[in-house]
Motif scaffolding. Sequence first.
Motif, PDB file in Angstrom:
ATOM      1  N   ILE A  21       7.709  -2.735   4.291  1.00 44.19           N
ATOM      2  CA  ILE A  21       8.226  -3.420   3.108  1.00 44.19           C
ATOM      3  C   ILE A  21       9.534  -2.795   2.640  1.00 44.19           C
ATOM      4  O   ILE A  21      10.495  -3.505   2.307  1.00 44.19           O
ATOM      5  N   HIS A  22       9.604  -1.480   2.635  1.00 46.00           N
ATOM      6  CA  HIS A  22      10.863  -0.827   2.242  1.00 46.00           C
ATOM      7  C   HIS A  22      11.978  -1.152   3.224  1.00 46.00           C
ATOM      8  O   HIS A  22      13.136  -1.329   2.840  1.00 46.00           O
ATOM      9  N   GLN A  23      11.640  -1.224   4.500  1.00 46.39           N
ATOM     10  CA  GLN A  23      12.645  -1.524   5.517  1.00 46.39           C
ATOM     11  C   GLN A  23      13.227  -2.926   5.315  1.00 46.39           C
ATOM     12  O   GLN A  23      14.442  -3.119   5.398  1.00 46.39           O
ATOM     13  N   VAL A  24      12.365  -3.901   5.031  1.00 48.87           N
ATOM     14  CA  VAL A  24      12.828  -5.272   4.865  1.00 48.87           C
ATOM     15  C   VAL A  24      13.512  -5.468   3.507  1.00 48.87           C
ATOM     16  O   VAL A  24      14.525  -6.166   3.408  1.00 48.87           O
ATOM     17  N   ALA A  25      12.966  -4.848   2.462  1.00 53.07           N
ATOM     18  CA  ALA A  25      13.558  -4.985   1.128  1.00 53.07           C
ATOM     19  C   ALA A  25      14.896  -4.265   1.027  1.00 53.07           C
ATOM     20  O   ALA A  25      15.758  -4.632   0.211  1.00 53.07           O
ATOM     21  N   GLY A  26      15.083  -3.232   1.842  1.00 53.30           N
ATOM     22  CA  GLY A  26      16.349  -2.507   1.836  1.00 53.30           C
ATOM     23  C   GLY A  26      16.398  -1.392   0.804  1.00 53.30           C
ATOM     24  O   GLY A  26      15.453  -1.186   0.030  1.00 53.30           O
ATOM     25  N   PRO A  27      17.503  -0.651   0.780  1.00 55.25           N
ATOM     26  CA  PRO A  27      17.608   0.525  -0.099  1.00 55.25           C
ATOM     27  C   PRO A  27      17.519   0.215  -1.587  1.00 55.25           C
ATOM     28  O   PRO A  27      17.203   1.097  -2.379  1.00 55.25           O
ATOM     29  N   ALA A  28      17.772  -1.028  -1.972  1.00 59.51           N
ATOM     30  CA  ALA A  28      17.707  -1.381  -3.398  1.00 59.51           C
ATOM     31  C   ALA A  28      16.312  -1.144  -3.961  1.00 59.51           C
ATOM     32  O   ALA A  28      16.155  -0.784  -5.127  1.00 59.51           O
ATOM     33  N   LEU A  29      15.283  -1.319  -3.141  1.00 59.58           N
ATOM     34  CA  LEU A  29      13.912  -1.097  -3.615  1.00 59.58           C
ATOM     35  C   LEU A  29      13.677   0.372  -3.934  1.00 59.58           C
ATOM     36  O   LEU A  29      13.166   0.716  -5.001  1.00 59.58           O
ATOM     37  N   ALA A  30      14.041   1.255  -3.019  1.00 61.96           N
ATOM     38  CA  ALA A  30      13.858   2.689  -3.256  1.00 61.96           C
ATOM     39  C   ALA A  30      14.707   3.150  -4.439  1.00 61.96           C
ATOM     40  O   ALA A  30      14.270   3.994  -5.234  1.00 61.96           O
ATOM     41  N   GLN A  31      15.908   2.603  -4.560  1.00 60.86           N
ATOM     42  CA  GLN A  31      16.779   2.976  -5.681  1.00 60.86           C
ATOM     43  C   GLN A  31      16.154   2.552  -7.010  1.00 60.86           C
ATOM     44  O   GLN A  31      16.213   3.294  -8.007  1.00 60.86           O
ATOM     45  N   PHE A  32      15.543   1.369  -7.040  1.00 64.94           N
ATOM     46  CA  PHE A  32      14.880   0.900  -8.258  1.00 64.94           C
ATOM     47  C   PHE A  32      13.689   1.797  -8.588  1.00 64.94           C
ATOM     48  O   PHE A  32      13.507   2.221  -9.737  1.00 64.94           O
ATOM     49  N   CYS A  33      12.872   2.094  -7.569  1.00 65.80           N
ATOM     50  CA  CYS A  33      11.679   2.923  -7.781  1.00 65.80           C
ATOM     51  C   CYS A  33      12.046   4.340  -8.205  1.00 65.80           C
ATOM     52  O   CYS A  33      11.328   4.960  -9.006  1.00 65.80           O
ATOM     53  N   PHE A  34      13.153   4.841  -7.688  1.00 70.18           N
ATOM     54  CA  PHE A  34      13.587   6.199  -8.020  1.00 70.18           C
ATOM     55  C   PHE A  34      13.821   6.353  -9.523  1.00 70.18           C
ATOM     56  O   PHE A  34      13.631   7.439 -10.083  1.00 70.18           O
ATOM     57  N   LYS A  35      14.190   5.273 -10.186  1.00 71.17           N
ATOM     58  CA  LYS A  35      14.505   5.311 -11.615  1.00 71.17           C
ATOM     59  C   LYS A  35      13.265   5.151 -12.498  1.00 71.17           C
ATOM     60  O   LYS A  35      13.348   5.283 -13.722  1.00 71.17           O
ATOM     61  N   LEU A  36      12.110   4.879 -11.883  1.00 71.19           N
ATOM     62  CA  LEU A  36      10.880   4.744 -12.663  1.00 71.19           C
ATOM     63  C   LEU A  36      10.415   6.112 -13.170  1.00 71.19           C
ATOM     64  O   LEU A  36      10.747   7.139 -12.576  1.00 71.19           O
ATOM     65  N   PRO A  37       9.651   6.144 -14.262  1.00 70.73           N
ATOM     66  CA  PRO A  37       9.158   7.425 -14.787  1.00 70.73           C
ATOM     67  C   PRO A  37       8.384   8.197 -13.729  1.00 70.73           C
ATOM     68  O   PRO A  37       7.612   7.622 -12.959  1.00 70.73           O
ATOM     69  N   VAL A  38       8.594   9.515 -13.695  1.00 70.41           N
ATOM     70  CA  VAL A  38       7.968  10.359 -12.684  1.00 70.41           C
ATOM     71  C   VAL A  38       7.503  11.657 -13.333  1.00 70.41           C
ATOM     72  O   VAL A  38       8.158  12.175 -14.243  1.00 70.41           O
ATOM     73  N   ASP A  39       6.360  12.187 -12.899  1.00 65.05           N
ATOM     74  CA  ASP A  39       5.894  13.449 -13.467  1.00 65.05           C
ATOM     75  C   ASP A  39       6.395  14.626 -12.635  1.00 65.05           C
ATOM     76  O   ASP A  39       7.140  14.455 -11.667  1.00 65.05           O
ATOM     77  N   SER A  40       5.985  15.825 -13.009  1.00 60.80           N
ATOM     78  CA  SER A  40       6.491  17.030 -12.351  1.00 60.80           C
ATOM     79  C   SER A  40       6.034  17.146 -10.900  1.00 60.80           C
ATOM     80  O   SER A  40       6.594  17.923 -10.127  1.00 60.80           O
ATOM     81  N   ALA A  72       0.872  -1.184   0.000  1.00 63.29           N
ATOM     82  CA  ALA A  72       0.000   0.000   0.000  1.00 63.29           C
ATOM     83  C   ALA A  72       0.900   1.223   0.000  1.00 63.29           C
ATOM     84  O   ALA A  72       1.308   1.725   1.040  1.00 63.29           O
ATOM     85  N   ALA A  73       1.231   1.680  -1.193  1.00 68.25           N
ATOM     86  CA  ALA A  73       2.254   2.708  -1.386  1.00 68.25           C
ATOM     87  C   ALA A  73       1.647   4.099  -1.497  1.00 68.25           C
ATOM     88  O   ALA A  73       0.430   4.279  -1.455  1.00 68.25           O
ATOM     89  N   ASN A  74       2.515   5.091  -1.634  1.00 71.91           N
ATOM     90  CA  ASN A  74       2.082   6.441  -1.985  1.00 71.91           C
ATOM     91  C   ASN A  74       2.508   6.715  -3.424  1.00 71.91           C
ATOM     92  O   ASN A  74       3.175   5.892  -4.061  1.00 71.91           O
ATOM     93  N   GLU A  75       2.129   7.866  -3.943  1.00 69.27           N
ATOM     94  CA  GLU A  75       2.331   8.143  -5.365  1.00 69.27           C
ATOM     95  C   GLU A  75       3.792   8.259  -5.778  1.00 69.27           C
ATOM     96  O   GLU A  75       4.133   8.085  -6.937  1.00 69.27           O
ATOM     97  N   GLY A  76       4.663   8.546  -4.823  1.00 72.19           N
ATOM     98  CA  GLY A  76       6.086   8.664  -5.145  1.00 72.19           C
ATOM     99  C   GLY A  76       6.829   7.349  -5.175  1.00 72.19           C
ATOM    100  O   GLY A  76       7.906   7.247  -5.769  1.00 72.19           O
ATOM    101  N   LEU A  77       6.304   6.323  -4.516  1.00 74.22           N
ATOM    102  CA  LEU A  77       6.861   4.964  -4.474  1.00 74.22           C
ATOM    103  C   LEU A  77       8.216   4.856  -3.773  1.00 74.22           C
ATOM    104  O   LEU A  77       8.905   3.857  -3.934  1.00 74.22           O
ATOM    105  N   LEU A  78       8.584   5.856  -2.997  1.00 75.69           N
ATOM    106  CA  LEU A  78       9.895   5.816  -2.345  1.00 75.69           C
ATOM    107  C   LEU A  78       9.808   5.508  -0.855  1.00 75.69           C
ATOM    108  O   LEU A  78      10.781   5.675  -0.128  1.00 75.69           O
ATOM    109  N   GLY A  79       8.653   5.062  -0.399  1.00 77.46           N
ATOM    110  CA  GLY A  79       8.499   4.708   1.006  1.00 77.46           C
ATOM    111  C   GLY A  79       7.648   5.717   1.743  1.00 77.46           C
ATOM    112  O   GLY A  79       7.590   6.890   1.384  1.00 77.46           O
ATOM    113  N   GLY A  80       6.964   5.253   2.759  1.00 75.71           N
ATOM    114  CA  GLY A  80       6.107   6.126   3.551  1.00 75.71           C
ATOM    115  C   GLY A  80       5.917   5.544   4.936  1.00 75.71           C
ATOM    116  O   GLY A  80       6.882   5.181   5.594  1.00 75.71           O
ATOM    117  N   GLY A  81       4.666   5.393   5.365  1.00 76.37           N
ATOM    118  CA  GLY A  81       4.381   4.844   6.679  1.00 76.37           C
ATOM    119  C   GLY A  81       3.695   3.498   6.577  1.00 76.37           C
ATOM    120  O   GLY A  81       3.445   2.979   5.486  1.00 76.37           O
TER     121      GLY A  81
END
Length: 215
Positions: A74-93, A59-68
Amino acid sequence: MNDPHSKQSSHLDRKDHDDHLKSTNQLSLQIAQPMSFHHSLSVHFGNILGVDADCIVNAANEGLLGGGGVDHLIHQVAGPALAQFCFKLPVDSQGVRCSVGHSVITPGFMSKYKFIIHTVGPYLDEQGQIQPKLLADCYRTAFKLAIDHGCRSVVFPAIATGFYGYPMLEAAQITIETLNSMLQQLETGISINVCIAVFNDLEQQIWNSRFGENC
């Protein structure tokens, strides 16, 4: 990594702390109208990470980089690799990588899960009304991604009922109706086991009072 665009980290009017919503959720305990489950659908009371599956839904937020909540877990257990992968996904303004009601799939980054499907649940709308179609769309789009990627099992959280403030009974009804329908519509020869993980104590009581014979 904390998402600067996360409503979970910036929005101060937490709906799960609202007195009216608390009253609504408490009153739901008085309703007992059992609903049948598809034979491939089950409920787990407890931590979502306690369920083995090919795929876990976040159950994510629109930025996909972690929340509450489950997103943080899930981000805590998956580790920083998940946020790094999501950061590279297409993003709007506006910092949106996944809009409300839609879903995005990523590698699992955990030995327990091949994939993580991130879906963004709805807040109450501007008039404080629920948005059932958008919540159902979360389950539909996530379910379809799991099927399209060959998953034989998937575990969902109770989407949008915590921080996002969706009334728990209404959300439960939408969850069961939507997943029942998706399972019934599967093509012959395709099957998948679907589990819903319900963590919150009050929410567990609501599910037991509403769907007790299936839980």
